[in-house]
Design a protein around this motif. Sequence first.
Motif, PDB file in Angstrom:
ATOM      1  N   PHE A 187      27.031 -30.964  14.122  1.00  0.00           N
ATOM      2  CA  PHE A 187      27.594 -32.020  13.264  1.00  0.00           C
ATOM      3  C   PHE A 187      28.651 -32.711  14.405  1.00  0.00           C
ATOM      4  O   PHE A 187      29.711 -32.227  14.619  1.00  0.00           O
ATOM      5  N   LEU A 231      38.634 -32.883  12.017  1.00  0.00           N
ATOM      6  CA  LEU A 231      37.404 -32.197  12.102  1.00  0.00           C
ATOM      7  C   LEU A 231      36.966 -32.340  13.692  1.00  0.00           C
ATOM      8  O   LEU A 231      37.108 -33.238  14.265  1.00  0.00           O
ATOM      9  N   ARG A 243      27.068 -24.744  14.029  1.00  0.00           N
ATOM     10  CA  ARG A 243      27.617 -24.333  12.872  1.00  0.00           C
ATOM     11  C   ARG A 243      26.876 -23.614  11.782  1.00  0.00           C
ATOM     12  O   ARG A 243      25.597 -23.437  11.761  1.00  0.00           O
ATOM     13  N   ALA A 288      23.073 -33.121  10.507  1.00  0.00           N
ATOM     14  CA  ALA A 288      23.833 -33.344   9.296  1.00  0.00           C
ATOM     15  C   ALA A 288      23.041 -32.765   7.845  1.00  0.00           C
ATOM     16  O   ALA A 288      22.079 -32.707   8.038  1.00  0.00           O
ATOM     17  N   LEU A 289      23.905 -32.325   6.900  1.00  0.00           N
ATOM     18  CA  LEU A 289      23.134 -32.015   5.938  1.00  0.00           C
ATOM     19  C   LEU A 289      22.456 -33.225   5.158  1.00  0.00           C
ATOM     20  O   LEU A 289      21.474 -33.095   4.449  1.00  0.00           O
ATOM     21  N   GLN A 290      22.932 -34.456   5.179  1.00  0.00           N
ATOM     22  CA  GLN A 290      22.255 -35.812   4.921  1.00  0.00           C
ATOM     23  C   GLN A 290      20.905 -35.551   5.528  1.00  0.00           C
ATOM     24  O   GLN A 290      19.819 -35.910   4.877  1.00  0.00           O
ATOM     25  N   ASN A 308      28.103 -28.839   0.351  1.00  0.00           N
ATOM     26  CA  ASN A 308      28.312 -28.517   1.804  1.00  0.00           C
ATOM     27  C   ASN A 308      29.211 -27.180   1.293  1.00  0.00           C
ATOM     28  O   ASN A 308      30.469 -27.323   1.536  1.00  0.00           O
ATOM     29  N   ILE A 325      26.667 -33.875  -0.986  1.00  0.00           N
ATOM     30  CA  ILE A 325      25.835 -34.630  -0.283  1.00  0.00           C
ATOM     31  C   ILE A 325      24.746 -34.925  -1.261  1.00  0.00           C
ATOM     32  O   ILE A 325      23.947 -33.912  -1.590  1.00  0.00           O
TER      33      ILE A 325
HETATM   34  O1  URC Z   1      26.454 -32.299   7.077  1.00  0.00           O
HETATM   35  C1  URC Z   1      27.785 -32.965   7.026  1.00  0.00           C
HETATM   36  N1  URC Z   1      27.869 -34.301   6.636  1.00  0.00           N
HETATM   37  C2  URC Z   1      29.058 -34.730   6.269  1.00  0.00           C
HETATM   38  O2  URC Z   1      28.905 -36.022   5.804  1.00  0.00           O
HETATM   39  C3  URC Z   1      30.040 -33.802   6.733  1.00  0.00           C
HETATM   40  N2  URC Z   1      31.649 -34.393   6.729  1.00  0.00           N
HETATM   41  C4  URC Z   1      32.262 -33.240   7.018  1.00  0.00           C
HETATM   42  O3  URC Z   1      33.302 -33.148   7.131  1.00  0.00           O
HETATM   43  N3  URC Z   1      31.423 -32.196   7.666  1.00  0.00           N
HETATM   44  C5  URC Z   1      30.006 -32.998   7.261  1.00  0.00           C
HETATM   45  N4  URC Z   1      28.688 -32.145   7.493  1.00  0.00           N
END
Ligand code: URC
Length: 296
Positions: A158, A169, A175, A216-218, A244, A274
Amino acid sequence: MGIVMGPNQYGKAEVRIVSVNRDNPRHTIKDLNVSSSLRGDLDGAHLTGDNGNVLPTDTQKNTVYAFAKEAPIGEIEEFALRLGRHFVGTADGITGARILIDEYSWERIPVGGTGHDHSFARSTDEKRTTAVTIDGDQAHVVSGLKDLIVLKSTGSEFWGYPKDKYTTLSETNDRILATAVTARWRYLHTDVDFGKSFESIRATMLEAFATTHSLALQQSLYEMGKAAMEKHPEVAEVRLSLPNKHHFLVDLEYCGLENNNEVFFAADRPYGLIEGVVKRDDVDEAPQAWYSLPQF
Ligand SMILES: O=c1[nH]c(=O)c2[nH]c(=O)[nH]c2[nH]1
């Protein structure tokens, strides 16, 4: 100008039913949580207290139990379709029904290498779900699953996100990615082998979660929905809700140890949430009424 009654529905929520098939000594069980909601000409009930069209929620509950005895339950979608069509077909003034079913999974307890005939264990909180909407002579099925917990110990990054004065962050190339999958998919019609379709969609989404190198999880969400829909032409859209489940690297500096992505603190809250709909661009959206109360 006046005050009128808006969209409404009523029914019995969370009828817990365990049904044992005793046709032979190797029993099978179905463990369900069934909710029914009826819609129709219910203005009288709300405006004047006329209960002429109000099939009691107690009767709805009794119907669920009776139907489980009168014929095999079958797949939850089939049971929900039978119940919904019954209410709309027989109750005065009722023109629509929504039947929600969660199914709890039981596995046979292994004894001497094979599953026992009548002893079961529940090892997961995962539920299979369906939401059937009957609207006059139309039937719509949205099925899915809840609380399927998954984790990747690498293959997740990420970075590249905007930063402002509140950002703390750190970007990461490696991760833990973990979530509890809630998925709902809308079938285009009811001529479906629902059991087979469920197993395949679940397996396909899991495989996509595992094999997607996630930025990203998205992105994982989209890949999971896309993979399921590519294999399943009977599905119009997949809705996913993915918390998440953050795993934070523990700083082991306090005792002079390096932490090479091996020891994490698993936080339970807050969590990122998400959510999204993966859909075909040539299929219309489902009316909101298929998901909740009409117009809510
Ligand atoms: O996969 C993620 N999507 C996010 O939108 C996000 N925002 C965050 O702080 N960590 C993550 N991780």
